[in-house]
Write a protein that holds these residues in place. Structure first.
Motif, PDB file in Angstrom:
ATOM      1  N   UNK A 108      -0.039  -2.493   8.164  1.00  0.00           N
ATOM      2  CA  UNK A 108       0.531  -2.128   9.467  1.00  0.00           C
ATOM      3  C   UNK A 108       1.953  -1.589   9.296  1.00  0.00           C
ATOM      4  N   UNK A 109       2.721  -2.216   8.431  1.00  0.00           N
ATOM      5  CA  UNK A 109       4.087  -1.749   8.188  1.00  0.00           C
ATOM      6  C   UNK A 109       4.101  -0.345   7.602  1.00  0.00           C
ATOM      7  N   UNK A 110       3.145  -0.073   6.735  1.00  0.00           N
ATOM      8  CA  UNK A 110       3.071   1.252   6.121  1.00  0.00           C
ATOM      9  C   UNK A 110       2.775   2.336   7.156  1.00  0.00           C
ATOM     10  N   UNK A 111       2.220   1.937   8.306  1.00  0.00           N
ATOM     11  CA  UNK A 111       1.847   2.881   9.360  1.00  0.00           C
ATOM     12  C   UNK A 111       2.856   2.913  10.513  1.00  0.00           C
TER      13      UNK A 111
ATOM     14  N   UNK B 289       0.837  -1.211   0.000  1.00  0.00           N
ATOM     15  CA  UNK B 289       0.000   0.000   0.000  1.00  0.00           C
ATOM     16  C   UNK B 289       0.865   1.252   0.000  1.00  0.00           C
ATOM     17  N   UNK B 290       0.241   2.384  -0.205  1.00  0.00           N
ATOM     18  CA  UNK B 290       0.966   3.650  -0.122  1.00  0.00           C
ATOM     19  C   UNK B 290       1.511   3.852   1.282  1.00  0.00           C
TER      20      UNK B 290
ATOM     21  N   UNK C 139      11.724  -2.487   4.888  1.00  0.00           N
ATOM     22  CA  UNK C 139      12.476  -1.444   4.178  1.00  0.00           C
ATOM     23  C   UNK C 139      11.656  -0.850   3.042  1.00  0.00           C
ATOM     24  N   UNK C 140      10.910  -1.696   2.328  1.00  0.00           N
ATOM     25  CA  UNK C 140      10.103  -1.178   1.230  1.00  0.00           C
ATOM     26  C   UNK C 140       8.890  -0.414   1.758  1.00  0.00           C
ATOM     27  N   UNK C 141       8.526  -0.661   3.015  1.00  0.00           N
ATOM     28  CA  UNK C 141       7.430   0.080   3.651  1.00  0.00           C
ATOM     29  C   UNK C 141       7.914   1.371   4.299  1.00  0.00           C
TER      30      UNK C 141
ATOM     31  N   UNK D 295      -1.609 -11.300   4.936  1.00  0.00           N
ATOM     32  CA  UNK D 295      -0.434 -10.598   4.414  1.00  0.00           C
ATOM     33  C   UNK D 295      -0.773  -9.149   4.052  1.00  0.00           C
ATOM     34  N   UNK D 296      -1.938  -8.933   3.507  1.00  0.00           N
ATOM     35  CA  UNK D 296      -2.366  -7.580   3.136  1.00  0.00           C
ATOM     36  C   UNK D 296      -2.419  -6.680   4.357  1.00  0.00           C
ATOM     37  N   UNK D 297      -2.972  -7.201   5.467  1.00  0.00           N
ATOM     38  CA  UNK D 297      -3.083  -6.402   6.686  1.00  0.00           C
ATOM     39  C   UNK D 297      -1.720  -6.151   7.315  1.00  0.00           C
TER      40      UNK D 297
END
Length: 349
Positions: free
Chosen positions: A260-263, A181-182, A284-286, A254-256
């Motif tokens: 969480x990583x994006x946040x 996600x973004x 790292x990509x997040x 996995x989506x969730x």
């Protein structure tokens, strides 16, 4: 008997039960999806020895999956091996097998080597986890064989050689960047991701958080994962008065997890061992910062602090939390192209 195209058979203890299952060995799923697209003219077959808990074959993203339904029952082991050898024999007769690719040094590599040796079929084994440790009786079968051994990281390669004097080549995993996600504004200070077991070392994780909370009483920590250590971890959190700081989220899709990583700001990973650590690539990509032990693919850079002691971990977390105002940046360590190209080259040799 069809001799018209290359046929790769994969042997693994477990695999996804359907295309909706995103949590069972995600690195292997990502790899096979990409390989299927690249080798669109090849036949790909997968035998799953222990799970899914089913005996019904199915198609997964264009790959035939044949579950042997071992259900991790020790008393079924010999039966499952005989079943695997029988299916391999029938499969080879109908669609000649050109390559057998086993995952983990274990029953899959044992059966893969046994079948391929008699028929002069190329055999590849990818070392996936703790199978590089001492005490793995299956390693001896590979030492004087013609099998091609692949490890996932330099740390794992060194451990396999140290413990078993077994040479290997390193081919790392990669991530599917399209599934992320973004990047979001950080509302989680520290995130832990991994099964709640002794190897992941969550007792140290909780102790480290306790020290950080003394300086940062509003610290927000979340842990994603499920496992045998959950009750003891819950007790430790309660006894240390950290229920307002640490939330156990259990197992997530996995989506969730990626959301969480994006946040989140910092991935705290004090695991005692990792063969690779797909979670590092994901973090790292997040846009996350990482504090970890020297395990798997760990490497020191401006987004990653590698520590040897709890005190070093505490200091590193504190430094990264102070830098959390910086704009998040995605980092990509390994590319899909490099990994797929390396394996295809190995298949073609």
């Amino acid at each position: 008997m069809n001799k018209s195209k290359r046929h790769i058979v994969f042997l693994t203890p477990g695999f996804a039960s359907s295309e909706k299952d995103s949590t069972t060995i995600p690195a292997l799923q990502i790899y096979l999806k990409s390989l299927r697209k690249e080798l669109h003219d090849s036949k790909l077959t997968l035998l799953a020895f222990q799970f899914p808990f089913s005996s019904k074959s199915f198609i997964w993203n264009g790959i035939e999956v044949i579950p042997l339904n071992g259900k991790n029952k020790r008393w079924k082991k010999i039966y499952i091996w005989k079943k695997a050898l029988y299916i391999l024999k029938e499969t080879h007769y109908n669609h000649p097998i050109t390559i057998i690719h086993s995952f983990w040094i274990g029953e899959c590599s044992y059966i893969g080597l046994k079948f391929s040796s008699k028929r002069n079929i190329k055999h590849i084994t990818t070392v996936m986890g703790q199978d590089a440790y001492l005490g793995n009786r299956y390693v001896k079968n590979l030492i004087h064989s013609n099998s091609h051994i692949i490890t996932l990281s330099k740390n794992q390669q060194n451990l396999l050689y140290k413990n078993h004097n077994l040479q290997s080549n390193v081919i790392p995993w990669f991530i599917d960047t399209s599934s992320f996600p973004d990047l979001q504004k950080s509302n989680i200070d520290i995130l832990g991701v991994g099964s709640l077991n002794k190897i992941k070392n969550y007792q140290s994780f909780i102790s480290i958080i306790r020290v950080l909370v003394q300086k940062r009483p509003n610290l927000k920590v979340e842990i994603i994962g499920e496992g045998a250590e959950r009750t003891s971890i819950e007790t430790q959190i309660k006894d240390l008065g950290l229920k307002n700081n640490i939330s156990l989220l259990g197992s997530l899709s996995r989506k969730k997890v990626l959301h969480k990583m994006a946040e989140a700001k910092v991935l705290l990973h004090v695991s005692k061992y990792e063969s690779f650590g797909l979670v590092f690539l994901e973090a790292l990509y997040s846009g996350m910062l990482i504090v970890s032990r020297n395990v798997g693919i760990a490497e020191t850079n401006n987004s990653w602090s590698i520590c040897n002691t709890n005190n070093e971990v505490i200091v590193a977390c504190d430094v990264f939390l102070n830098h959390s105002h910086k704009q998040k940046e995605r980092k990509l360590l390994y590319s899909e192209t490099d990994t797929i190209t390396s394996y295809i080259k190995l298949y073609n040799e």
